[in-house]
Design an enzyme around this catalytic site. Structure first.
Site, short mmCIF file in Angstrom:
data_model
loop_
_atom_site.label_atom_id
_atom_site.label_comp_id
_atom_site.label_asym_id
_atom_site.label_seq_id
_atom_site.Cartn_x
_atom_site.Cartn_y
_atom_site.Cartn_z
N HIS A 124 0.81 -1.22 0.00
CA HIS A 124 0.00 0.00 0.00
C HIS A 124 0.84 1.26 0.00
O HIS A 124 0.36 2.33 0.37
CB HIS A 124 -0.96 -0.01 1.20
CG HIS A 124 -1.99 -1.09 1.09
ND1 HIS A 124 -2.76 -1.51 2.15
CD2 HIS A 124 -2.37 -1.85 0.04
CE1 HIS A 124 -3.58 -2.48 1.74
NE2 HIS A 124 -3.36 -2.71 0.48
N CYS A 152 3.92 20.16 -7.60
CA CYS A 152 4.95 19.37 -8.30
C CYS A 152 5.98 20.32 -8.93
O CYS A 152 5.60 21.24 -9.67
CB CYS A 152 4.29 18.52 -9.39
SG CYS A 152 5.50 17.71 -10.45
N GLY A 192 -1.50 -9.45 12.46
CA GLY A 192 -1.99 -8.10 12.75
C GLY A 192 -2.79 -7.49 11.63
O GLY A 192 -2.71 -6.27 11.40
N SER A 194 -6.81 -7.49 9.76
CA SER A 194 -8.22 -7.90 9.88
C SER A 194 -8.62 -8.77 8.70
O SER A 194 -9.73 -9.29 8.65
CB SER A 194 -9.11 -6.65 9.95
OG SER A 194 -8.87 -5.84 8.80
P1 OAD Z 1 -7.06 -3.09 10.56
O1 OAD Z 1 -7.14 -1.91 11.45
O2 OAD Z 1 -8.18 -3.43 9.62
O3 OAD Z 1 -6.86 -4.40 11.45
C1 OAD Z 1 -5.88 -4.41 12.44
C2 OAD Z 1 -5.82 -5.83 12.97
O4 OAD Z 1 -4.78 -5.89 13.91
C3 OAD Z 1 -7.10 -6.25 13.68
O5 OAD Z 1 -7.47 -7.55 13.26
C4 OAD Z 1 -6.69 -6.27 15.15
O6 OAD Z 1 -7.36 -7.31 15.87
C5 OAD Z 1 -5.23 -6.57 15.04
N1 OAD Z 1 -4.42 -6.10 16.16
C6 OAD Z 1 -4.62 -5.04 16.97
N2 OAD Z 1 -3.61 -4.94 17.86
C7 OAD Z 1 -2.74 -5.95 17.58
C8 OAD Z 1 -1.50 -6.37 18.11
N3 OAD Z 1 -0.93 -5.73 19.15
N4 OAD Z 1 -0.89 -7.45 17.57
C9 OAD Z 1 -1.46 -8.12 16.53
N5 OAD Z 1 -2.64 -7.76 15.97
C10 OAD Z 1 -3.26 -6.69 16.50
O7 OAD Z 1 -5.70 -2.95 9.75
P2 OAD Z 1 -5.30 -3.74 8.46
O8 OAD Z 1 -5.76 -5.16 8.50
O9 OAD Z 1 -3.84 -3.52 8.25
O10 OAD Z 1 -5.67 -0.09 3.29
O11 OAD Z 1 -6.09 -2.96 7.31
C11 OAD Z 1 -5.84 -3.37 5.99
C12 OAD Z 1 -5.99 -2.16 5.11
O12 OAD Z 1 -7.26 -1.54 5.37
C13 OAD Z 1 -4.98 -1.07 5.37
O13 OAD Z 1 -3.76 -1.30 4.76
C14 OAD Z 1 -5.70 0.09 4.72
C15 OAD Z 1 -7.08 -0.13 5.25
O14 OAD Z 1 -8.04 0.27 4.37
C16 OAD Z 1 -5.35 1.02 2.53
O15 OAD Z 1 -5.05 2.07 3.05
C17 OAD Z 1 -5.43 0.80 1.06
#
Ligand code: OAD
Length: 252
Positions: A124, A152, A192, A194
């Site tokens: 990303h 730019c 980490g 979702s």
């Molecule tokens: P999320 O905020 O959707 O999910 C974070 C995940 O981390 C959740 O499942 C939490 O349970 C978990 N979590 C929280 N604390 C934690 C810890 N200490 N250790 C391990 N896990 C933990 O974030 P992403 O899954 O990264 O996309 O979201 C994916 C994408 O959605 C992002 O990259 C972004 C967003 O839209 C873009 O910007 C294109």
């Protein structure tokens, strides 16, 4: 010695003892213990009234370039103040532990590289990169003329953060590298994340379809949890160092 917080199943350790082609796919949860809010955390302060989905889109940027640029400037202050946590550091050890390790991240905070991970696939983008909105080229010099967003230097168009917004396609080369790694791996760790946002979330399925072992590390369940071979339910900053310790013990 105090009993480990989280028991790593012996059968998993047995697989990791001989595994060589390993992939880790990380999401915002890996940076949570560095103080970087995850996407599903509520926004704070001034930004509490907005959802990321309302700010991280080309439409939002064109409608209100200053607001979107300022939101990323705010998030850059958070990521620049943040330090890699023990989870990032443990993941940087995977490169030494496994012969063919690939780290794929959805995070734009650059913390994996700052923890010592090399050749990270940033699906990303990276919040420290700035692009010309019109040309898509990387802007290296940014005029400090107080304009927000800056312009730019080549074409005078608006500059934008070098991150993938909702509705935008991922950097093709990064996605191809990630898909190839997922197709070839013996073990894929989903850490980490979702597992809600595709195509990144689809990489675990690519790995599973080609017979890889799926390991999820997350304190809460996700759509992947029921399909994972192993689930280590805990914060990455605690689970990963323990996992590395136990892998080092079995790999000698
Ligand atoms: P999320 O905020 O959707 O999910 C974070 C995940 O981390 C959740 O499942 C939490 O349970 C978990 N979590 C929280 N604390 C934690 C810890 N200490 N250790 C391990 N896990 C933990 O974030 P992403 O899954 O990264 O996309 O979201 C994916 C994408 O959605 C992002 O990259 C972004 C967003 O839209 C873009 O910007 C294109």
């Amino acid at each position: 010695m105090a009993p480990p917080l989280i028991e790593v199943p012996p059968a998993l350790l047995e697989r990791l003892r001989s595994a060589e082609r390993v992939v880790a796919l990380t999401g915002a949860g890996v940076s949570a213990e560095s103080g970087v809010p995850t996407f599903r955390d509520a926004q704070s302060g001034l930004w509490a009234q907005y959802r990321p989905e309302e700010l991280a889109t080309p439409e939002a940027f064109l409608k209100n370039p200053r607001m979107v640029w300022d939101w990323y400037a705010f998030r850059r202050t958070l990521t620049q103040k943040a330090a890699p946590n023990p989870g990032h550091v443990a993941l940087s050890r995977f490169q030494e532990l496994f012969g063919d390790f690939t780290l794929i991240t959805q995070n734009v905070d650059g913390l994996h590289a700052r923890a010592g991970s090399r050749d990270v696939i940033e699906l990303h983008g990276n919040i420290e990169t700035t692009l010309c909105f019109d040309e898509g080229t990387v802007a290296t010099e940014i005029a400090d003329d107080g304009k927000s967003p800056p312009r730019c230097p080549q074409c005078g168009g608006l500059l934008r953060p070098g991150v993938v917004w909702f509705g935008e396609s991922l950097p093709q080369a990064a996605l191809e590298r990630a898909e190839q790694a997922a197709q070839r791996c013996e073990v894929l760790f989903s850490i980490g994340t979702s597992s809600l946002v595709h195509p990144a979330a689809g990489l675990a399925w690519v790995a599973r379809r080609t017979g890889a072992l799926l390991v999820e590390i997350n304190p809460t369940s996700t759509p992947l949890t029921v399909h994972a071979d192993y689930v280590l339910s805990g914060p990455a900053g605690q689970v990963l160092p323990l996992l590395v310790q136990q892998i080092e013990a079995v790999r000698g």
